[in-house]
Design an enzyme around this catalytic site. Structure first.
Site, PDB file in Angstrom:
ATOM      1  N   LYS A   1      -3.555   3.512   1.742  1.00  0.00           N
ATOM      2  CA  LYS A   1      -4.822   3.819   2.373  1.00  0.00           C
ATOM      3  C   LYS A   1      -4.554   2.483   3.134  1.00  0.00           C
ATOM      4  O   LYS A   1      -6.186   2.484   4.295  1.00  0.00           O
ATOM      5  CB  LYS A   1      -6.050   3.353   1.821  1.00  0.00           C
ATOM      6  CG  LYS A   1      -5.747   4.684   0.060  1.00  0.00           C
ATOM      7  CD  LYS A   1      -7.387   4.380  -0.326  1.00  0.00           C
ATOM      8  CE  LYS A   1      -7.448   5.201  -1.788  1.00  0.00           C
ATOM      9  NZ  LYS A   1      -8.192   5.157  -2.717  1.00  0.00           N
ATOM     10  N   GLY A   2      -4.214   1.503   3.027  1.00  0.00           N
ATOM     11  CA  GLY A   2      -4.279   0.223   3.408  1.00  0.00           C
ATOM     12  C   GLY A   2      -4.527  -0.317   4.951  1.00  0.00           C
ATOM     13  O   GLY A   2      -4.818  -0.813   5.741  1.00  0.00           O
TER      14      GLY A   2
ATOM     15  N   LYS B   1       4.239 -10.895   5.892  1.00  0.00           N
ATOM     16  CA  LYS B   1       4.201 -11.620   4.877  1.00  0.00           C
ATOM     17  C   LYS B   1       5.591 -12.188   4.846  1.00  0.00           C
ATOM     18  O   LYS B   1       5.820 -11.051   3.704  1.00  0.00           O
ATOM     19  CB  LYS B   1       3.377 -11.619   3.249  1.00  0.00           C
ATOM     20  CG  LYS B   1       2.396 -11.978   2.792  1.00  0.00           C
ATOM     21  CD  LYS B   1       1.125 -12.270   1.712  1.00  0.00           C
ATOM     22  CE  LYS B   1       1.793 -11.427   0.697  1.00  0.00           C
ATOM     23  NZ  LYS B   1       0.476 -11.222  -0.191  1.00  0.00           N
TER      24      LYS B   1
ATOM     25  N   PHE C   1      -2.936 -13.701  -1.073  1.00  0.00           N
ATOM     26  CA  PHE C   1      -3.497 -12.490  -1.503  1.00  0.00           C
ATOM     27  C   PHE C   1      -4.593 -11.877  -0.043  1.00  0.00           C
ATOM     28  O   PHE C   1      -5.510 -13.303  -0.664  1.00  0.00           O
ATOM     29  CB  PHE C   1      -3.483 -12.573  -2.767  1.00  0.00           C
ATOM     30  CG  PHE C   1      -4.308 -10.667  -3.209  1.00  0.00           C
ATOM     31  CD1 PHE C   1      -3.308  -9.907  -3.447  1.00  0.00           C
ATOM     32  CD2 PHE C   1      -4.893 -10.078  -3.135  1.00  0.00           C
ATOM     33  CE1 PHE C   1      -2.905  -8.860  -3.082  1.00  0.00           C
ATOM     34  CE2 PHE C   1      -5.399  -8.888  -3.237  1.00  0.00           C
ATOM     35  CZ  PHE C   1      -4.218  -8.318  -3.201  1.00  0.00           C
TER      36      PHE C   1
ATOM     37  N   ASP D   1      -6.827  -3.777   0.119  1.00  0.00           N
ATOM     38  CA  ASP D   1      -8.231  -4.135  -0.657  1.00  0.00           C
ATOM     39  C   ASP D   1      -7.698  -5.445  -2.192  1.00  0.00           C
ATOM     40  O   ASP D   1      -6.281  -5.627  -1.770  1.00  0.00           O
ATOM     41  CB  ASP D   1      -7.983  -2.461  -1.295  1.00  0.00           C
ATOM     42  CG  ASP D   1      -6.578  -2.316  -2.755  1.00  0.00           C
ATOM     43  OD1 ASP D   1      -5.906  -2.613  -1.544  1.00  0.00           O
ATOM     44  OD2 ASP D   1      -6.693  -2.141  -2.936  1.00  0.00           O
TER      45      ASP D   1
ATOM     46  N   ARG E   1     -12.082  -2.929   1.382  1.00  0.00           N
ATOM     47  CA  ARG E   1     -11.135  -2.260   2.306  1.00  0.00           C
ATOM     48  C   ARG E   1     -12.153  -1.943   3.328  1.00  0.00           C
ATOM     49  O   ARG E   1     -12.111  -2.139   4.829  1.00  0.00           O
ATOM     50  CB  ARG E   1     -10.934  -0.656   1.978  1.00  0.00           C
ATOM     51  CG  ARG E   1      -9.955  -0.967   0.634  1.00  0.00           C
ATOM     52  CD  ARG E   1      -9.170   0.270   0.858  1.00  0.00           C
ATOM     53  NE  ARG E   1      -8.247   0.414  -0.529  1.00  0.00           N
ATOM     54  CZ  ARG E   1      -7.604   0.745  -0.468  1.00  0.00           C
ATOM     55  NH1 ARG E   1      -6.405  -0.163   0.459  1.00  0.00           N
ATOM     56  NH2 ARG E   1      -6.750   0.400  -1.849  1.00  0.00           N
TER      57      ARG E   1
HETATM   58  P1  IMP Z   1       5.627  -4.422  -0.569  1.00  0.00           P
HETATM   59  O1  IMP Z   1       6.157  -3.151  -0.531  1.00  0.00           O
HETATM   60  O2  IMP Z   1       5.846  -5.417  -2.104  1.00  0.00           O
HETATM   61  O3  IMP Z   1       5.947  -5.018   1.170  1.00  0.00           O
HETATM   62  O4  IMP Z   1       4.485  -4.654  -1.036  1.00  0.00           O
HETATM   63  C1  IMP Z   1       3.583  -4.116   0.304  1.00  0.00           C
HETATM   64  C2  IMP Z   1       2.047  -3.604  -0.016  1.00  0.00           C
HETATM   65  O5  IMP Z   1       1.389  -4.690  -1.144  1.00  0.00           O
HETATM   66  C3  IMP Z   1       0.862  -3.467   1.550  1.00  0.00           C
HETATM   67  O6  IMP Z   1       1.397  -1.878   2.274  1.00  0.00           O
HETATM   68  C4  IMP Z   1       0.074  -3.697   0.329  1.00  0.00           C
HETATM   69  O7  IMP Z   1      -1.257  -2.363   0.028  1.00  0.00           O
HETATM   70  C5  IMP Z   1       0.157  -4.363  -0.498  1.00  0.00           C
HETATM   71  N1  IMP Z   1       0.130  -6.180  -0.578  1.00  0.00           N
HETATM   72  C6  IMP Z   1       1.047  -6.633  -0.132  1.00  0.00           C
HETATM   73  N2  IMP Z   1       0.480  -7.650  -0.274  1.00  0.00           N
HETATM   74  C7  IMP Z   1      -0.671  -7.597  -0.029  1.00  0.00           C
HETATM   75  C8  IMP Z   1      -2.259  -8.740  -0.411  1.00  0.00           C
HETATM   76  O8  IMP Z   1      -2.543  -9.923   0.156  1.00  0.00           O
HETATM   77  N3  IMP Z   1      -2.949  -8.433   0.023  1.00  0.00           N
HETATM   78  C9  IMP Z   1      -3.168  -6.673  -0.310  1.00  0.00           C
HETATM   79  N4  IMP Z   1      -2.600  -5.346  -0.402  1.00  0.00           N
HETATM   80  C10 IMP Z   1      -1.122  -6.569  -0.434  1.00  0.00           C
HETATM   81 MG    MG Z   2      -0.368  -0.873   1.269  1.00  0.00          MG
END
Ligand code: IMP
Ligand code: MG
Length: 185
Positions: free
Chosen positions: A47-48, A135, A156, A163, A169
């Site tokens: 959703k993000g 990040k 975070f 979210d 969101r």
């Molecule tokens: P990855 O597989 O660890 O790269 O995960 C990425 C997903 O984790 C993103 O699409 C977000 O949904 C979630 N996520 C990672 N960091 C954050 C954050 O700081 N705030 C909110 N969601 C996050």
């Molecule tokens: Mg995501």
């Protein structure tokens, strides 16, 4: 408007709505230059990314087809990228086409490593990633973020699609979140 639960968390502005909008205009120009004259399949990672996606695609002066995916992870002892699956797959064929995955934030990189691997196996011309926030401190999987809005070392963040337990969101900016004290969960 007051909401008790809401008020327990502390939100500090990291990127204001104005900063986000002006960076998205620049990103749009970069993407337009890069794909100039080629049709593009733009894929929103739900959703993000929904707000970032909506703003970014409106900057694109290209022949764009849009589609959506949703990923979810499950517990398993295998490699991290093998624990991810689609809870919603694309409906558009990517065969021979240029695909731009539009994601909110790349953190460990496992989600994007999974998605790029799966899409590449479907015979596209190319698969690239645009992420609003790169990040990088916790990166574990090798992922190339081709179009990155902002780089952030750690923390975070919420808002602008992102979210914390499905909250925030809808907020217009991006905020660093410090969860409220005294919460039981
Ligand atoms: P990855 O597989 O660890 O790269 O995960 C990425 C997903 O984790 C993103 O699409 C977000 O949904 C979630 N996520 C990672 N960091 C954050 C954050 O700081 N705030 C909110 N969601 C996050
Ligand atoms: Mg995501």
């Amino acid at each position: 408007m007051k909401n008790q639960d809401y008020d327990k968390d502390r939100l500090e502005v990291v990127f204001s709505p104005e900063t986000i909008q002006s960076r998205i205009r620049e990103l749009g120009r970069e993407i337009n230059e890069f794909y100039r004259g080629r049709p593009l399949v733009a894929v929103c990672v739900l959703k993000g990314a929904f707000i970032f996606f909506a703003d970014l695609v409106r900057e694109l002066d290209l022949d764009v087809t849009i589609d959506f995916v949703r990923l979810s992870s499950y517990a398993d002892r295998t490699a991290r990228q093998d624990r991810i699956l689609f809870s919603k797959d694309m409906e558009t064929s990517v065969v021979g086409r240029d695909v731009l995955v539009i994601e909110d934030i790349v953190d460990t990189g496992h989600s994007m490593a999974f998605l790029v691997k799966v899409l590449n196996a479907r015979g596209p011309n190319s698969v690239r990633i645009a992420a609003l926030v790169d990040k990088y401190e916790r990166r574990e999987a090798e992922v190339r973020v081709d179009f990155s809005g902002f780089k952030l070392r750690e923390g975070f963040i919420v808002g602008y699609g992102l979210d914390y337990a499905e909250k925030y969101r809808h907020k217009p900016g991006i905020y660093e979140l410090t969860p409220g004290q005294g919460e039981t969960s």
